[in-house]
Motif scaffolding. Structure first.
Motif, PDB file in Angstrom:
ATOM      1  N   ASP A  29      48.718  35.194  30.356  1.00 19.83           N
ATOM      2  CA  ASP A  29      48.232  35.219  31.962  1.00 19.83           C
ATOM      3  C   ASP A  29      49.732  35.346  32.840  1.00 19.83           C
ATOM      4  O   ASP A  29      50.475  34.166  32.917  1.00 19.83           O
ATOM      5  N   HIS A  30      49.745  36.470  33.515  1.00 15.62           N
ATOM      6  CA  HIS A  30      51.227  36.630  34.384  1.00 15.62           C
ATOM      7  C   HIS A  30      50.860  36.437  35.828  1.00 15.62           C
ATOM      8  O   HIS A  30      50.190  37.114  36.414  1.00 15.62           O
ATOM      9  N   GLN A  88      50.011  38.997  38.507  1.00 13.69           N
ATOM     10  CA  GLN A  88      48.440  38.744  38.799  1.00 13.69           C
ATOM     11  C   GLN A  88      47.527  39.505  37.647  1.00 13.69           C
ATOM     12  O   GLN A  88      46.690  40.388  37.764  1.00 13.69           O
ATOM     13  N   THR A  89      48.146  39.490  36.399  1.00 13.19           N
ATOM     14  CA  THR A  89      47.189  40.112  35.086  1.00 13.19           C
ATOM     15  C   THR A  89      46.989  39.043  34.155  1.00 13.19           C
ATOM     16  O   THR A  89      47.524  38.093  34.161  1.00 13.19           O
ATOM     17  N   GLU A  90      46.012  39.402  33.365  1.00 13.75           N
ATOM     18  CA  GLU A  90      45.698  38.669  32.354  1.00 13.75           C
ATOM     19  C   GLU A  90      45.166  39.572  31.227  1.00 13.75           C
ATOM     20  O   GLU A  90      44.672  40.709  31.145  1.00 13.75           O
ATOM     21  N   THR A  91      46.156  39.121  30.084  1.00 12.16           N
ATOM     22  CA  THR A  91      45.848  39.959  28.752  1.00 12.16           C
ATOM     23  C   THR A  91      45.231  39.393  27.614  1.00 12.16           C
ATOM     24  O   THR A  91      45.651  38.007  27.430  1.00 12.16           O
ATOM     25  N   THR A  96      44.529  44.332  29.275  1.00 14.94           N
ATOM     26  CA  THR A  96      45.057  43.897  30.379  1.00 14.94           C
ATOM     27  C   THR A  96      44.075  43.910  31.419  1.00 14.94           C
ATOM     28  O   THR A  96      43.867  45.282  31.620  1.00 14.94           O
ATOM     29  N   SER A  97      43.781  42.883  32.094  1.00 16.01           N
ATOM     30  CA  SER A  97      42.926  43.121  33.179  1.00 16.01           C
ATOM     31  C   SER A  97      43.625  42.974  34.796  1.00 16.01           C
ATOM     32  O   SER A  97      44.533  41.944  34.696  1.00 16.01           O
ATOM     33  N   TYR A  98      43.568  43.655  35.834  1.00 14.60           N
ATOM     34  CA  TYR A  98      44.198  43.265  36.831  1.00 14.60           C
ATOM     35  C   TYR A  98      43.372  43.855  38.190  1.00 14.60           C
ATOM     36  O   TYR A  98      42.354  44.889  37.857  1.00 14.60           O
ATOM     37  N   THR A 110      37.994  45.094  39.229  1.00 15.61           N
ATOM     38  CA  THR A 110      38.872  44.669  38.061  1.00 15.61           C
ATOM     39  C   THR A 110      38.951  45.962  37.279  1.00 15.61           C
ATOM     40  O   THR A 110      38.108  46.604  36.934  1.00 15.61           O
ATOM     41  N   ASN A 124      40.873  47.675  33.810  1.00 11.16           N
ATOM     42  CA  ASN A 124      41.160  47.283  32.554  1.00 11.16           C
ATOM     43  C   ASN A 124      42.068  48.574  31.888  1.00 11.16           C
ATOM     44  O   ASN A 124      41.885  49.495  31.960  1.00 11.16           O
TER      45      ASN A 124
END
Length: 298
Positions: free
Chosen positions: A57-58, A62-65, A96-98, A104, A106
């Motif tokens: 989680d960055h 603001q990304t989640e992998t 990765t989702s952003y 959203t 991916n």
């Protein structure tokens, strides 16, 4: 794992000491990320593999992998006790989702994020040719004196080559498909406790080399059950981090070990967690232990 290097203990026979690197139980590097100093033994083929699942989680981007992958190692003892050749690698799939506006998005990539073939050689074993310690019959104080020699570790060196084929999305721009990797490995065996230290140089000669240090402490509670704690620091212009790992290993058979583990890190660019489980199996064609007898202590 170095867990079962714990069973590399000393057998005192009269006033002689016999040592050998080959162990009756499997000596696996799982589930930690470090290498132990000792080889698997001549004519021993060892497979170590496991699956992993995790999340990065960055906070800044603001990304989640979400990720899953498989780690594997193939180890073979060659010619003599001190030498091992090995292949270590990992396959990784991540999505990765952003956010783009209110939606959203991916994107995913998958490939081998690492593959390294290398050679490990034990250059020093403090227990080789060591003398059996006898009590001093004339001095109680001498018998109570702390033995500082227990801090002298076994030392091994490792040299290998990273390699990649095809269009690999895990290679950063300008990174070559082949690059050197080297390490210095130390190991202290203190009864049920084992301490392993690795100092590693990776992608040596590339534009962005990586340097890391790993400290792994293992404790065996019995002949079958052990746990470990590990800390790793990574220094690179591409990715730097501090990572903590912990886990358990269980010996089902002298040639078969299972393990579970997890990791967390200490920053939010990204914050990381992973869980993993794996197996290690040994094909043991070792014929004869190579024993070395020390001189009789007078």
């Amino acid at each position: 794992m170095r867990i079962y290097a714990t069973f590399l203990i000393f057998f005192l026979c009269g006033s002689f000491l016999a040592t050998a690197q080959y162990t009756e139980t499997i000596n696996s590097n799982r589930p930690g990320n470090s290498q132990g100093a000792f080889a698997v033994g001549p004519n021993v083929l060892q497979l170590e593999a496991g699956g992993k699942f995790g999340n990065d989680d960055h906070e800044l981007l603001q990304t989640e992998t979400e990720l899953w992958g498989v780690d594997y190692a193939l180890r073979f003892g060659l010619f003599f006790e001190e030498l091992e050749i090995n292949l270590m690698g990992s396959f990784l799939d991540q999505t990765t989702s952003y956010m783009v506006g209110a939606e959203t998005q991916n994107y995913g990539i998958s490939n081998f994020d690492s593959n390294t073939i290398g050679v490990k050689y034990l250059i020093y074993d403090p227990n080789k040719n060591a003398k059996a310690k006898k009590p001093n019959l004339y001095s109680w104080k001498a018998n109570q004196r702390f033995d500082w020699s227990i801090f002298i570790p076994a030392v091994a060196v490792y040299g290998g080559a990273n390699f990649s084929f095809g269009d690999n999305p895990y290679l950063y721009e300008g990174q070559g498909k082949f690059s050197p990797r080297a390490a210095v490995i130390t190991q202290n065996n203190w009864g049920p406790w084992v301490l392993v230290l690795n100092v590693i140089g990776d992608q040596i000669g590339e534009e962005f080399p990586t340097y890391s240090g790993i400290a792994t402490l293992t404790h065996s509670f019995s002949k079958k059950f052990a746990m470990f704690g590990e800390f790793q620091t990574i220094i690179s212009d591409i990715y730097s981090d501090e990572i903590a790992r912990g886990g358990l290993a269980y010996l089902f058979h002298k040639n078969f070990q299972a393990d579970i583990s997890g990791l967390i890190n200490f920053k939010d660019t990204p914050s990381r967690w992973q869980v993993a489980g794996g197996l290690s199996y040994r094909f043991d064609w070792h014929k004869q232990d190579q024993y070395l007898e020390a001189q009789e202590e007078l």
